[in-house]
Design an enzyme around this catalytic site. Sequence first.
Site, PDB file in Angstrom:
ATOM      1  N   TYR A  44      15.639  33.409  12.954  1.00 24.75           N
ATOM      2  CA  TYR A  44      15.308  34.814  12.670  1.00 24.75           C
ATOM      3  C   TYR A  44      15.098  34.944  11.169  1.00 24.75           C
ATOM      4  O   TYR A  44      15.864  34.395  10.370  1.00 24.75           O
ATOM      5  CB  TYR A  44      16.437  35.737  13.121  1.00 24.75           C
ATOM      6  CG  TYR A  44      16.248  37.176  12.687  1.00 24.75           C
ATOM      7  CD1 TYR A  44      15.490  38.059  13.458  1.00 24.75           C
ATOM      8  CD2 TYR A  44      16.823  37.655  11.509  1.00 24.75           C
ATOM      9  CE1 TYR A  44      15.307  39.377  13.060  1.00 24.75           C
ATOM     10  CE2 TYR A  44      16.646  38.966  11.110  1.00 24.75           C
ATOM     11  CZ  TYR A  44      15.892  39.824  11.889  1.00 24.75           C
ATOM     12  OH  TYR A  44      15.712  41.125  11.493  1.00 24.75           O
ATOM     13  N   GLU A  77       9.382  41.245   9.628  1.00 25.40           N
ATOM     14  CA  GLU A  77      10.364  40.590  10.505  1.00 25.40           C
ATOM     15  C   GLU A  77       9.654  39.555  11.363  1.00 25.40           C
ATOM     16  O   GLU A  77       8.612  39.849  11.961  1.00 25.40           O
ATOM     17  CB  GLU A  77      11.056  41.626  11.401  1.00 25.40           C
ATOM     18  CG  GLU A  77      12.147  41.027  12.280  1.00 25.40           C
ATOM     19  CD  GLU A  77      12.794  42.072  13.177  1.00 25.40           C
ATOM     20  OE1 GLU A  77      14.003  42.314  13.041  1.00 25.40           O
ATOM     21  OE2 GLU A  77      12.075  42.644  14.022  1.00 25.40           O
TER      22      GLU A  77
END
Length: 403
Positions: free
Chosen positions: A122, A210
């Site tokens: 992530y 993101e």
Amino acid sequence: MNIHEYQGKNLFRDAGVAVLDGKHCTTVEQALDAYDALGTKVVAVKSQIHAGGRGKGNLYCPDSGDLIMEGGVKIAFSKEEVGKYAENILGHVLVTKQTGEEGKMVRNLYVESGCDIAHEYYLAMLVDREAKSVLIMASTEGGMDIEEVAEHNPDAIHKVWVDPHAGLLPFQTRNLGTSLGLKGMSLKSFSKMMPKLYDVFMKNDCTMVEINPLVKTADDEIIALDAKVGFDSNAEFRHNQSWDEMRDMSEEEETEIRASEAGLSYVKLDGNIGCLVNGAGLAMATMDVIKLYGGEPANFLDVGGGANEEQVTTAFSIILEDQNVKGILVNIFGGIMRCDIIARGVIAAVENLGLEVPLVVRLAGTNVEDGKAILAQSSLNIHPAEDLANGAQKIVELIGGGN
């Protein structure tokens, strides 16, 4: 302002950030053509909406509400599967944790080449306003359950703060990559990617980038397998043409678009007390005090420091389009804006719109006595308030709510 994944991937690709080949599609036929053009046996068929959690979402028929398919991101191993998934996704409503129960209609698809994934990570870049820095967060626990990781194992998320004056420094990239367990060719690939990604963030005035997941392939290459990008609307004047080309109006609330065009800042919320306020800070305080007295704000609406009667009328009409609104609180502190002008705007709006819900008005500041006199002389059912607390308490009581 948010954009779709395929648009974010285009920004990444132009900056030299490694992404897979993919095709944007709006029909089943285009999805089938995309499969042929990509030339790989395995592809990902991805719904495109402005919300996260697509992989764990569910698709529903907009007419019957019947469940069509689980998951808004599907791996297809044949052309036939691409067609089936595209048909089940396009024109249906995708409900995820981030969309709320109403979900979002899917009008766009992204068909992307598959890859041999060795590990999922992530990665996110955000503006940390308190630290006046760009915050980079990364975790070895990438994929669809990152929210659970953040809640139950926050130590698994590694953070780096970047001074925008100095930029992203090589040792910061190296330390972040090492904390993710990267080494050798994968660390080199990560170190090559990060400055380019940071450039995307800064040059496009982003509030967020993101990537979930960021992946390491079997041959140790780091690839952005996702792209969730948001821009700072305050910087729109620097990107007018490019942002207009990327903006998807179907993903935005119609009332929020109208408000923006009228020079108003409006965000729809879930409560039943409409708020009309001048100033973002005062609007936040107004919502807080409404909640303090047991009410629930229906919106954030900032008319700004120089609103005229027409804008006030537009603001009222936007508030009243929300069927949940049972009452309205106007809270104006006159500085640049004069209270008498606001009072006339309130009266004009009530007369033009035929207001039927309770209305409480609190005025303070420039020409406040004139504004109060104008309201008092009208024959309309307007409830004056001496201060914010009094106004919030009154509107909550008038709609039959409160603690």
